[in-house]
Design a protein around this motif. Structure first.
Motif, PDB file in Angstrom:
ATOM      1  N   GLN A 214      29.222  39.132  30.496  1.00 50.06           N
ATOM      2  CA  GLN A 214      27.906  39.102  29.860  1.00 50.06           C
ATOM      3  C   GLN A 214      27.045  40.270  30.330  1.00 50.06           C
ATOM      4  OE1 GLN A 214      26.319  35.225  29.406  1.00 50.06           O
ATOM      5  NE2 GLN A 214      24.218  35.890  29.053  1.00 50.06           N
ATOM      6  N   ARG A 215      27.125  40.601  31.614  1.00 53.28           N
ATOM      7  CA  ARG A 215      26.357  41.750  32.116  1.00 53.28           C
ATOM      8  C   ARG A 215      26.770  43.038  31.411  1.00 53.28           C
ATOM      9  NH1 ARG A 215      26.334  39.268  37.391  1.00 53.28           N
ATOM     10  NH2 ARG A 215      28.394  40.133  37.775  1.00 53.28           N
ATOM     11  N   SER A 216      28.079  43.192  31.146  1.00 52.65           N
ATOM     12  CA  SER A 216      28.567  44.398  30.474  1.00 52.65           C
ATOM     13  C   SER A 216      27.934  44.553  29.095  1.00 52.65           C
ATOM     14  CB  SER A 216      30.095  44.359  30.338  1.00 52.65           C
ATOM     15  OG  SER A 216      30.719  44.379  31.598  1.00 52.65           O
ATOM     16  N   LEU A 217      27.917  43.465  28.316  1.00 54.30           N
ATOM     17  CA  LEU A 217      27.341  43.549  26.974  1.00 54.30           C
ATOM     18  C   LEU A 217      25.820  43.607  27.016  1.00 54.30           C
ATOM     19  CD1 LEU A 217      29.555  41.284  24.686  1.00 54.30           C
ATOM     20  CD2 LEU A 217      29.678  43.733  25.110  1.00 54.30           C
ATOM     21  N   ALA A 218      25.213  42.935  27.995  1.00 55.05           N
ATOM     22  CA  ALA A 218      23.751  42.996  28.113  1.00 55.05           C
ATOM     23  C   ALA A 218      23.301  44.434  28.348  1.00 55.05           C
ATOM     24  CB  ALA A 218      23.265  42.080  29.231  1.00 55.05           C
ATOM     25  N   ARG A 219      24.053  45.196  29.124  1.00 54.09           N
ATOM     26  CA  ARG A 219      23.723  46.612  29.345  1.00 54.09           C
ATOM     27  C   ARG A 219      23.838  47.410  28.052  1.00 54.09           C
ATOM     28  NH1 ARG A 219      26.384  45.979  34.436  1.00 54.09           N
ATOM     29  NH2 ARG A 219      28.369  46.638  33.527  1.00 54.09           N
ATOM     30  N   ILE A 220      24.930  47.154  27.295  1.00 52.07           N
ATOM     31  CA  ILE A 220      25.154  47.894  26.052  1.00 52.07           C
ATOM     32  C   ILE A 220      24.024  47.640  25.050  1.00 52.07           C
ATOM     33  CG2 ILE A 220      26.627  47.994  23.978  1.00 52.07           C
ATOM     34  CD1 ILE A 220      29.035  47.597  25.864  1.00 52.07           C
ATOM     35  N   PHE A 221      23.564  46.384  24.958  1.00 49.01           N
ATOM     36  CA  PHE A 221      22.610  46.014  23.912  1.00 49.01           C
ATOM     37  C   PHE A 221      21.160  45.930  24.406  1.00 49.01           C
ATOM     38  CE2 PHE A 221      26.648  44.532  22.140  1.00 49.01           C
ATOM     39  CZ  PHE A 221      26.570  45.100  20.871  1.00 49.01           C
ATOM     40  N   LYS A 222      20.904  46.389  25.610  1.00 52.37           N
ATOM     41  CA  LYS A 222      19.525  46.371  26.105  1.00 52.37           C
ATOM     42  C   LYS A 222      18.641  47.224  25.200  1.00 52.37           C
ATOM     43  CE  LYS A 222      16.735  47.092  30.258  1.00 52.37           C
ATOM     44  NZ  LYS A 222      16.731  47.515  31.678  1.00 52.37           N
ATOM     45  N   GLY A 223      17.583  46.621  24.651  1.00 54.33           N
ATOM     46  CA  GLY A 223      16.683  47.342  23.757  1.00 54.33           C
ATOM     47  C   GLY A 223      17.160  47.454  22.327  1.00 54.33           C
ATOM     48  N   HIS A 224      18.249  46.785  21.983  1.00 49.73           N
ATOM     49  CA  HIS A 224      18.775  46.850  20.611  1.00 49.73           C
ATOM     50  C   HIS A 224      17.771  46.239  19.637  1.00 49.73           C
ATOM     51  CE1 HIS A 224      21.464  46.165  17.182  1.00 49.73           C
ATOM     52  NE2 HIS A 224      22.308  47.016  17.742  1.00 49.73           N
ATOM     53  N   PRO A 225      17.653  46.791  18.419  1.00 48.33           N
ATOM     54  CA  PRO A 225      16.617  46.311  17.493  1.00 48.33           C
ATOM     55  C   PRO A 225      16.819  44.906  16.960  1.00 48.33           C
ATOM     56  CG  PRO A 225      18.014  47.962  16.438  1.00 48.33           C
ATOM     57  CD  PRO A 225      18.367  47.968  17.896  1.00 48.33           C
ATOM     58  N   PHE A 226      18.057  44.403  16.908  1.00 47.36           N
ATOM     59  CA  PHE A 226      18.244  43.063  16.342  1.00 47.36           C
ATOM     60  C   PHE A 226      19.305  42.221  17.046  1.00 47.36           C
ATOM     61  CE2 PHE A 226      20.372  46.220  13.569  1.00 47.36           C
ATOM     62  CZ  PHE A 226      21.702  45.833  13.705  1.00 47.36           C
ATOM     63  N   VAL A 444      24.578  52.602   5.315  1.00 49.24           N
ATOM     64  CA  VAL A 444      24.011  52.451   3.973  1.00 49.24           C
ATOM     65  C   VAL A 444      23.059  51.261   3.900  1.00 49.24           C
ATOM     66  CG1 VAL A 444      25.997  53.538   2.841  1.00 49.24           C
ATOM     67  CG2 VAL A 444      25.974  51.052   3.184  1.00 49.24           C
ATOM     68  N   THR A 445      22.873  50.528   4.998  1.00 50.40           N
ATOM     69  CA  THR A 445      21.953  49.392   5.008  1.00 50.40           C
ATOM     70  C   THR A 445      20.816  49.667   5.994  1.00 50.40           C
ATOM     71  OG1 THR A 445      22.998  48.170   6.835  1.00 50.40           O
ATOM     72  CG2 THR A 445      23.926  47.848   4.617  1.00 50.40           C
ATOM     73  N   GLU A 446      19.726  48.927   5.839  1.00 54.01           N
ATOM     74  CA  GLU A 446      18.593  49.102   6.737  1.00 54.01           C
ATOM     75  C   GLU A 446      18.970  48.753   8.176  1.00 54.01           C
ATOM     76  OE1 GLU A 446      15.154  49.984   8.507  1.00 54.01           O
ATOM     77  OE2 GLU A 446      15.783  50.544   6.475  1.00 54.01           O
ATOM     78  N   LEU A 447      19.722  47.662   8.365  1.00 59.09           N
ATOM     79  CA  LEU A 447      20.174  47.308   9.711  1.00 59.09           C
ATOM     80  C   LEU A 447      21.048  48.413  10.293  1.00 59.09           C
ATOM     81  CD1 LEU A 447      21.034  43.495   9.323  1.00 59.09           C
ATOM     82  CD2 LEU A 447      19.059  44.494  10.493  1.00 59.09           C
ATOM     83  N   GLY A 448      21.880  48.989   9.459  1.00 61.11           N
ATOM     84  CA  GLY A 448      22.743  50.076   9.921  1.00 61.11           C
ATOM     85  C   GLY A 448      21.939  51.278  10.381  1.00 61.11           C
ATOM     86  N   ARG A 449      20.866  51.599   9.646  1.00 56.63           N
ATOM     87  CA  ARG A 449      20.024  52.737  10.040  1.00 56.63           C
ATOM     88  C   ARG A 449      19.307  52.450  11.364  1.00 56.63           C
ATOM     89  NH1 ARG A 449      19.990  53.244   4.333  1.00 56.63           N
ATOM     90  NH2 ARG A 449      18.415  51.604   4.035  1.00 56.63           N
ATOM     91  N   GLN A 450      18.849  51.193  11.528  1.00 55.32           N
ATOM     92  CA  GLN A 450      18.219  50.840  12.800  1.00 55.32           C
ATOM     93  C   GLN A 450      19.215  50.965  13.960  1.00 55.32           C
ATOM     94  OE1 GLN A 450      16.239  46.980  12.713  1.00 55.32           O
ATOM     95  NE2 GLN A 450      15.530  47.325  10.615  1.00 55.32           N
ATOM     96  N   GLU A 451      20.435  50.510  13.708  1.00 56.55           N
ATOM     97  CA  GLU A 451      21.447  50.550  14.762  1.00 56.55           C
ATOM     98  C   GLU A 451      21.846  51.990  15.079  1.00 56.55           C
ATOM     99  OE1 GLU A 451      24.537  47.355  16.019  1.00 56.55           O
ATOM    100  OE2 GLU A 451      25.357  48.400  14.276  1.00 56.55           O
ATOM    101  N   ALA A 452      21.951  52.821  14.039  1.00 55.87           N
ATOM    102  CA  ALA A 452      22.310  54.234  14.257  1.00 55.87           C
ATOM    103  C   ALA A 452      21.249  54.915  15.104  1.00 55.87           C
ATOM    104  CB  ALA A 452      22.471  54.940  12.916  1.00 55.87           C
ATOM    105  N   ALA A 453      19.974  54.596  14.860  1.00 53.44           N
ATOM    106  CA  ALA A 453      18.893  55.178  15.663  1.00 53.44           C
ATOM    107  C   ALA A 453      19.002  54.719  17.113  1.00 53.44           C
ATOM    108  CB  ALA A 453      17.537  54.792  15.067  1.00 53.44           C
ATOM    109  N   PHE A 454      19.371  53.456  17.308  1.00 60.54           N
ATOM    110  CA  PHE A 454      19.521  52.921  18.668  1.00 60.54           C
ATOM    111  C   PHE A 454      20.645  53.648  19.403  1.00 60.54           C
ATOM    112  CE2 PHE A 454      21.996  49.917  21.323  1.00 60.54           C
ATOM    113  CZ  PHE A 454      21.076  49.691  22.335  1.00 60.54           C
ATOM    114  N   TYR A 455      21.799  53.784  18.768  1.00 62.84           N
ATOM    115  CA  TYR A 455      22.918  54.451  19.422  1.00 62.84           C
ATOM    116  C   TYR A 455      22.644  55.947  19.581  1.00 62.84           C
ATOM    117  CZ  TYR A 455      25.764  50.234  18.987  1.00 62.84           C
ATOM    118  OH  TYR A 455      26.252  48.951  19.093  1.00 62.84           O
ATOM    119  N   GLY A 456      21.913  56.517  18.627  1.00 64.40           N
ATOM    120  CA  GLY A 456      21.604  57.938  18.720  1.00 64.40           C
ATOM    121  C   GLY A 456      20.726  58.247  19.932  1.00 64.40           C
TER     122      GLY A 456
END
Length: 456
Positions: A214-226, A444-456
């Motif tokens: 859980q700690r591993s994934l919590a680090r990856i998704f810290k601050g994720h938009p959704f 091509v979706t709004e969620l995808g654009r939010q996620e791309a910005a997060f990873y970027g």
């Protein structure tokens, strides 16, 4: 036997399972004998009655067992594998849903003892407040709400006393349970299913390992938009106790009643989480089911329970993505080459590339087809049947193969994710979303654009 004691001896638990299996065998033979003199309509009615009876008995048996058998009950509670006729399905799902969510009959005194044994000292040494009423039940534990002395609200997952012995007994009984399920789900691959369950179930008994996952994934998704993965309180987590940040939200039953747009959005988030973890990050929860996520008030989705977890080797993920590209492009020869060179086939010369492609698409067509699809429970059912049913058109050439465990595990996660999406009747062009990791395409979706910005 005390009411809060879990039956842990193999004799007691085998007797419970064996009596169920014997009863089903007698009913099965009786139905076959009687059917000889029945009309087609009568045979259909008798088969329907037997399926309903068997399903109800499986629910009853699984409800008394808090180990691996209960885990099977959780899976069955949302993956409709054609166990019962459609007109009885809703009632069957309701009973299994209650089995999944019901708190087991284990007293808090017993659970408190586990906490104090694991953490040392008294409960009040670690928690300012502790609600003794469980807020959720898992296959091998219960979850409580508490507050730390620094004011943080936390969820405390506590393993049932005696469950480790129960799981070991279930492992010995697994063949009996799966053969019973196979009576009404002929497509079930008993051997591979048993091996896959045994290879992972013991990891779930170690909450320290789950905390690490859980700690591993919590680090990856810290601050994720959704997407939210609750933080772990490491100093209060041990082998049988796991303390995490408390999150509040709507469960699966509420989400299922939401409007189409909400269900589509949640479906895309679920798809992105499980598939994205696997194909982007090579580490993922292996247990997609409705009890493992909540829709929070701010619209984000919190994902829970990382006991069943997998880290994939990079070369295997690259091989999987290559096969998906070949499958989408309909390149049977390339798919055959990838699987032969990658060691997924013991006897590649026995395989016709066109049939191999057809079998691969049986499991993956829903996210390799470039069109909008509304997923349903029936689609999940059909995918599972096509993958494993010996009566399916492509099963013959695969039945003597033993695919690598990692590959089977990945397909399982995909199929269980599909089952969740089917229960939501979620709509999307799943292929266009998946192209982000299959081909590296822009979203091509709004969620995808939010996620791309997060990873970027």
């Amino acid at each position: 036997m005390a009411k809060d004691k879990i039956p842990t001896s193999r004799i007691a638990r085998t007797a419970k399972v064996s009596s169920l299996a014997a009863g089903q065998a007698a009913r099965h033979l009786g139905t076959r004998a009687t059917n000889i003199a029945r009309s087609d309509e009568g045979r259909s009615a008798a088969l329907e009655k037997r399926h309903v009876e068997a399903a109800e008995q499986i629910v009853t048996a699984l409800g008394t067992m808090k180990g691996a058998a209960m885990k099977l009950g959780q899976v069955m509670s949302f993956l409709d594998v054609g166990l019962v006729p459609e007109e009885h399905r809703e009632e069957f799902q309701r009973k299994l849903g209650a089995l999944r969510d019901a708190a087991p009959n284990v007293s808090f005194a017993g659970m408190r003892k586990v906490i104090e044994q694991e953490l040392g000292g008294n409960l009040k040494d670690h928690f300012r407040e502790f609600d003794s009423d469980a807020i959720a039940a898992a296959s091998i534990g219960q979850v409580y709400r508490a507050q730390l002395h620094d004011g943080r609200d936390v969820a405390v997952k506590v393993q049932y006393p005696g469950v480790a012995a129960a799981v070991r007994a279930d492992m010995q009984n697994l063949g009996i349970i799966l053969r019973l399920m196979k009576r009404i789900a002929p497509g079930l691959d008993v051997k591979n299913t048993a091996e896959e369950i045994r290879s992972r179930i013991y990891d779930e008994l170690d909450y320290e390992l789950e905390a690490q996952n859980q700690r591993s994934l919590a680090r990856i998704f810290k601050g994720h938009p959704f997407i939210v993965v609750p933080a772990v309180v490491g100093e209060l987590s041990a082998e049988r106790v796991l303390v995490t940040e408390f999150v509040e939200g709507d469960g699966f039953d509420s989400v299922k009643e939401a409007d189409q747009a909400t269900r589509d959005r949640i479906g895309e988030i679920v798809f992105r989480f499980y598939f994205g973890c696997m194909y982007r990050h090579r580490q993922f929860s292996g247990d997609p089911h409705p009890g493992n996520f909540l829709q929070m008030r701010d619209g984000r989705v919190a994902f829970l329970d990382f006991g069943l977890f997998k880290v994939m080797p990079k070369h295997l993920i690259e091989l999987e993505l290559e096969t998906q590209r070949a499958g989408h492009e309909g390149d049977a020869e390339r798919l055959w080459e990838i699987w032969a060179e990658g060691g997924l086939l013991k006897h590649p010369d026995k395989f016709r590339p066109d049939k191999l492609l057809s079998q691969f698409l049986d499991a993956t067509w829903w996210y390799l087809t470039d069109e909008e699809l509304e997923l349903t429970p029936e689609i999940a059912t059909q995918v599972m049947i096509d993958m494993a049913d010996p009566r399916s058109t492509h099963f013959g050439q695969m039945r003597h193969e033993t695919l690598p465990a990692d590959h089977i595990f990945g397909r399982r996660v995909e199929t269980l994710t599909l089952a969740v999406l089917g229960q939501l009747s979620a709509r999307a062009n799943w292929h266009r979303i998946a192209r982000e990791w299959i081909y590296g395409d822009p979203p091509v979706t709004e969620l995808g654009r939010q996620e791309a910005a997060f990873y970027g």
